[in-house]
Design a protein around this motif. Sequence first.
Motif, PDB file in Angstrom:
ATOM      1  N   PHE A 138      -1.375  -1.117  -4.199  1.00 26.84           N
ATOM      2  CA  PHE A 138      -2.649  -0.517  -3.970  1.00 26.84           C
ATOM      3  C   PHE A 138      -2.372   1.094  -3.626  1.00 26.84           C
ATOM      4  O   PHE A 138      -1.380   1.082  -2.649  1.00 26.84           O
ATOM      5  CB  PHE A 138      -3.494  -1.222  -2.645  1.00 26.84           C
ATOM      6  N   THR A 139      -2.990   1.746  -4.351  1.00 23.17           N
ATOM      7  CA  THR A 139      -2.785   3.315  -3.806  1.00 23.17           C
ATOM      8  C   THR A 139      -3.750   3.996  -3.151  1.00 23.17           C
ATOM      9  O   THR A 139      -5.049   4.161  -3.684  1.00 23.17           O
ATOM     10  CB  THR A 139      -2.428   4.065  -5.343  1.00 23.17           C
ATOM     11  N   ALA A 140      -3.423   4.365  -2.052  1.00 24.07           N
ATOM     12  CA  ALA A 140      -4.168   5.359  -1.278  1.00 24.07           C
ATOM     13  C   ALA A 140      -3.981   6.745  -1.308  1.00 24.07           C
ATOM     14  O   ALA A 140      -2.895   7.107  -1.561  1.00 24.07           O
ATOM     15  CB  ALA A 140      -4.071   4.740   0.207  1.00 24.07           C
ATOM     16  N   ARG A 141      -4.867   7.571  -1.127  1.00 22.70           N
ATOM     17  CA  ARG A 141      -4.729   9.035  -1.056  1.00 22.70           C
ATOM     18  C   ARG A 141      -4.266   9.537   0.193  1.00 22.70           C
ATOM     19  O   ARG A 141      -3.612  10.612   0.217  1.00 22.70           O
ATOM     20  CB  ARG A 141      -6.108   9.848  -1.440  1.00 22.70           C
ATOM     21  N   ASP A 142      -4.409   9.076   1.161  1.00 24.31           N
ATOM     22  CA  ASP A 142      -3.832   9.405   2.601  1.00 24.31           C
ATOM     23  C   ASP A 142      -3.578   8.320   3.569  1.00 24.31           C
ATOM     24  O   ASP A 142      -3.730   7.254   3.210  1.00 24.31           O
ATOM     25  CB  ASP A 142      -4.950  10.752   3.336  1.00 24.31           C
ATOM     26  N   ILE A 143      -3.089   8.749   4.436  1.00 22.21           N
ATOM     27  CA  ILE A 143      -2.546   7.925   5.601  1.00 22.21           C
ATOM     28  C   ILE A 143      -3.533   6.752   6.296  1.00 22.21           C
ATOM     29  O   ILE A 143      -3.520   5.863   6.403  1.00 22.21           O
ATOM     30  CB  ILE A 143      -1.574   8.360   6.801  1.00 22.21           C
ATOM     31  N   PRO A 144      -4.701   7.698   6.768  1.00 22.41           N
ATOM     32  CA  PRO A 144      -5.998   6.791   7.394  1.00 22.41           C
ATOM     33  C   PRO A 144      -6.588   5.697   6.253  1.00 22.41           C
ATOM     34  O   PRO A 144      -6.807   4.657   6.785  1.00 22.41           O
ATOM     35  CB  PRO A 144      -6.836   7.808   7.738  1.00 22.41           C
TER      36      PRO A 144
ATOM     37  N   ALA B 130      -4.919   4.514   3.813  1.00 25.73           N
ATOM     38  CA  ALA B 130      -3.751   3.318   3.741  1.00 25.73           C
ATOM     39  C   ALA B 130      -3.846   2.374   4.805  1.00 25.73           C
ATOM     40  O   ALA B 130      -3.602   1.118   4.719  1.00 25.73           O
ATOM     41  CB  ALA B 130      -2.480   4.064   3.666  1.00 25.73           C
ATOM     42  N   LEU B 131      -3.759   2.814   6.042  1.00 29.02           N
ATOM     43  CA  LEU B 131      -3.952   2.081   7.137  1.00 29.02           C
ATOM     44  C   LEU B 131      -5.105   1.221   7.269  1.00 29.02           C
ATOM     45  O   LEU B 131      -5.216   0.132   8.071  1.00 29.02           O
ATOM     46  CB  LEU B 131      -3.821   3.036   8.634  1.00 29.02           C
ATOM     47  N   THR B 132      -6.302   1.700   6.969  1.00 30.38           N
ATOM     48  CA  THR B 132      -7.559   1.217   6.984  1.00 30.38           C
ATOM     49  C   THR B 132      -7.231  -0.140   5.874  1.00 30.38           C
ATOM     50  O   THR B 132      -7.600  -1.187   6.189  1.00 30.38           O
ATOM     51  CB  THR B 132      -8.413   1.825   6.505  1.00 30.38           C
TER      52      THR B 132
ATOM     53  N   VAL C  25       0.760  -1.229   0.126  1.00 32.29           N
ATOM     54  CA  VAL C  25      -0.088  -0.022   0.259  1.00 32.29           C
ATOM     55  C   VAL C  25       1.006   1.166  -0.016  1.00 32.29           C
ATOM     56  O   VAL C  25       1.735   1.326   0.838  1.00 32.29           O
ATOM     57  CB  VAL C  25      -0.886   0.064   1.252  1.00 32.29           C
ATOM     58  N   ILE C  26       0.602   2.029  -0.917  1.00 32.50           N
ATOM     59  CA  ILE C  26       1.397   3.245  -1.016  1.00 32.50           C
ATOM     60  C   ILE C  26       0.352   4.586  -0.971  1.00 32.50           C
ATOM     61  O   ILE C  26      -0.630   4.370  -1.341  1.00 32.50           O
ATOM     62  CB  ILE C  26       2.404   3.409  -2.189  1.00 32.50           C
TER      63      ILE C  26
ATOM     64  N   SER D 121      -1.831  -7.017   3.414  1.00 29.88           N
ATOM     65  CA  SER D 121      -1.352  -5.611   2.702  1.00 29.88           C
ATOM     66  C   SER D 121      -0.306  -5.289   3.804  1.00 29.88           C
ATOM     67  O   SER D 121      -0.271  -5.628   5.087  1.00 29.88           O
ATOM     68  CB  SER D 121      -2.184  -4.700   2.663  1.00 29.88           C
ATOM     69  N   PHE D 122       0.611  -4.514   3.385  1.00 26.08           N
ATOM     70  CA  PHE D 122       1.541  -3.958   4.242  1.00 26.08           C
ATOM     71  C   PHE D 122       1.867  -2.396   3.692  1.00 26.08           C
ATOM     72  O   PHE D 122       1.587  -2.058   2.532  1.00 26.08           O
ATOM     73  CB  PHE D 122       3.013  -4.677   4.202  1.00 26.08           C
ATOM     74  N   LEU D 123       2.376  -1.482   4.778  1.00 26.13           N
ATOM     75  CA  LEU D 123       2.202  -0.143   4.242  1.00 26.13           C
ATOM     76  C   LEU D 123       3.940   0.149   4.606  1.00 26.13           C
ATOM     77  O   LEU D 123       4.360   0.205   5.611  1.00 26.13           O
ATOM     78  CB  LEU D 123       1.417   0.890   5.105  1.00 26.13           C
ATOM     79  N   PRO D 124       4.635   0.730   3.473  1.00 30.36           N
ATOM     80  CA  PRO D 124       6.059   1.042   3.816  1.00 30.36           C
ATOM     81  C   PRO D 124       6.149   2.366   4.595  1.00 30.36           C
ATOM     82  O   PRO D 124       5.541   3.321   3.874  1.00 30.36           O
ATOM     83  CB  PRO D 124       6.778   1.311   2.570  1.00 30.36           C
TER      84      PRO D 124
END
Length: 222
Positions: free
Chosen positions: A142-148, A150-152, A116-117, A161-164
């Motif tokens: 998977f592209t998210a627009r903001d941190i919340p 992405a973490l969701t 997730v980026i 999934s993982f978030l760098p």
Amino acid sequence: MQNMQHFAETDQVPSYIIGCKTGYNVCCLLNVINMLNKNSQTYHLELLYGDHEQLLTMLANKEIDMLITEDREADNNFLAGELLEIADLCICVPKHSFPPEIKALHISDLSEQTCVIIANRDYVMQEQEYYAKCLGFHGTFFTARDIPTALTKVIDDKVKSFLPVTSNNDAPFYFSNFTRTLPLLADNEPVEIYYNIFWQKNNPNRKIAAIAQHIASLMQDH
């Protein structure tokens, strides 16, 4: 009234806008910027958060004066910069996705998961290419627009999934009830990210370079 307006214009303190990569060391940076704004009578600093490519374009177009982001070698042709800090690259995962005895991860541990980026939709391909190279990851993004958002996605068990994130990122702290943040290793060594403050090499306003270098020295002291 004309005299008053002229006085106000000539006495106005110049403002400089610093573009900052979303998720960067917020607490430390805000402390430095607030201290400078309180102590300086010759300039005022403003912060604008955004994505790397978005802010890089704004710096090239002189919409911002300085830029705080990762040192990506391909961008250095028109930039000058000072090192702010070196941060370890970490992986944010759901709290119970790995056994407690696991204290660090290799990218091979995540080969079947989705990365997730966070990126502006206009720069998704550039961000995917950067993280693929930086992580050594060639799986699904998977592209998210903001941190919340992405973490969701990360804590949703439907797709693993993982978030760098970097070790200086404040966001995982606020979600520690749901996630773990583990160092990423390559050849058994931590993966490091260099953060710089950049400005245009050919900017005729030398004050911008001096302010950026001052910010760098203060950030390194924190």
